[in-house]
Design a protein around this motif. Structure first.
Motif, mmCIF file in Angstrom:
data_model
loop_
_atom_site.group_PDB
_atom_site.id
_atom_site.type_symbol
_atom_site.label_atom_id
_atom_site.label_comp_id
_atom_site.label_asym_id
_atom_site.label_seq_id
_atom_site.Cartn_x
_atom_site.Cartn_y
_atom_site.Cartn_z
ATOM 1 N N LYS A 145 -4.976 -9.856 -1.892
ATOM 2 C CA LYS A 145 -4.015 -10.011 -2.771
ATOM 3 C C LYS A 145 -4.184 -9.146 -4.091
ATOM 4 N N SER A 146 -5.612 -8.677 -4.524
ATOM 5 C CA SER A 146 -5.749 -7.904 -5.509
ATOM 6 C C SER A 146 -5.567 -6.398 -5.172
ATOM 7 N N GLN A 147 -5.422 -6.087 -3.877
ATOM 8 C CA GLN A 147 -5.158 -4.722 -3.766
ATOM 9 C C GLN A 147 -3.807 -4.452 -2.862
ATOM 10 N N THR A 148 -2.903 -5.580 -3.092
ATOM 11 C CA THR A 148 -1.781 -5.778 -2.022
ATOM 12 C C THR A 148 -1.662 -5.264 -0.979
ATOM 13 N N SER A 149 -2.662 -5.499 -0.303
ATOM 14 C CA SER A 149 -2.997 -4.764 1.342
ATOM 15 C C SER A 149 -3.030 -5.853 2.263
ATOM 16 N N LYS B 256 -3.433 0.704 8.205
ATOM 17 C CA LYS B 256 -3.351 0.299 6.818
ATOM 18 C C LYS B 256 -1.699 -0.223 6.687
ATOM 19 N N CYS B 257 -1.648 -1.023 5.494
ATOM 20 C CA CYS B 257 -0.238 -1.534 5.202
ATOM 21 C C CYS B 257 -0.559 -1.944 3.539
ATOM 22 N N THR B 258 0.309 -1.564 2.653
ATOM 23 C CA THR B 258 0.196 -2.116 1.573
ATOM 24 C C THR B 258 1.678 -2.542 1.154
ATOM 25 N N TYR B 259 1.825 -3.636 0.152
ATOM 26 C CA TYR B 259 3.199 -4.295 -0.010
ATOM 27 C C TYR B 259 3.233 -4.593 -1.577
#
Lengths: 114, 115
Positions: free
Chosen positions: B69-73, B22-25
């Motif tokens: 984009k909506s989850q910024t992932s 997992k990665c979020t930005y």
């Protein structure tokens, strides 16, 4: 095609000693970077260069210096080595045309300061 | 400020099972996202990137990543893990606001694939 070449691969320094980590790339990239990698911390940017004669500080520049006299070479200088500089150092380069270009990394230099 | 987060220090999967790292930005403007892999005592190798276009990006060694984009992932995935996939994986975002447009890295996730 060698890509990004770093020397040396390993080095042990005594506290207070100095050394230069060498980095050379043969891809004609204008942008070059130095990172340090510490366990569990990811990579932190030390210095970067956008072309020959142009360098600037990154996130963790203290204790380091760089120069960029040619497009190919981007040496990192450590003055008065301290134990906190024990780390793995990576040099990278990228093509400046567009933010979508990936960076290419060298194999790293593992430095221990004792 | 641009940043990425990798919420898992380690991911363990059995060979043949699907894997997700997992990665979020967090970015200002359009994100330029990257995944790199590091094998022991080696440099970082580029796997794939998202610049624009399709949300599912395919890369090297059978890896793919899904941009949301909506989850910024920007999670890294592979349908069937191999023992040889065991390595340290880094998510990165390009800092377009800095003159050098350097990559900003997450802390890394160690992937361990058991046979």
């Amino acid at each position: 095609n060698a890509g990004v070449t770093q020397t040396p691969k390993f080095r042990i320094l005594k506290i207070g000693q100095s050394m230069t980590l060498q980095c050379a790339q043969d891809m004609n990239h204008n942008y070059m970077y130095w990172y340090r990698q510490d366990p569990g911390m990811g990579l932190k940017l030390i210095y970067y260069s956008v072309g020959a004669g142009i360098t600037d500080k990154g996130e963790v520049p203290n204790g380091y210096n760089v120069s960029r006299s040619t497009t190919e070479d981007f040496p990192l200088r450590l003055e008065l080595a301290a134990p906190s500089q024990t780390s793995v150092y990576f040099c990278a380069s990228s093509n400046p045309q567009g933010s979508g270009s990936e960076a290419f990394f060298g194999q790293g230099t593992r430095l221990t300061v004792v | 400020a641009q940043s990425v987060a990798q919420p898992e220090d380690q991911v363990n999967v059995a060979e043949g099972n699907p894997l997700t790292v997992k990665c979020t930005y967090s970015v200002s403007g359009n994100p330029y996202l990257f995944w790199y892999v590091q094998y022991p005592n080696r440099g970082l190798q580029f796997l794939l990137k998202y610049i624009t276009g399709d949300n599912l990006v395919k890369g090297s060694y059978g890896f793919e990543a899904e941009f949301n984009k909506s989850q910024t992932s920007f999670h890294l995935k592979k349908p069937s893990a191999l023992v040889s996939d065991s390595a340290l994986y880094f998510c990165a975002v390009r800092d377009v606001w800095q003159a050098g447009t350097a990559l900003i890295f997450g802390k890394g996730t160690t992937l361990s694939v058991s046979s």
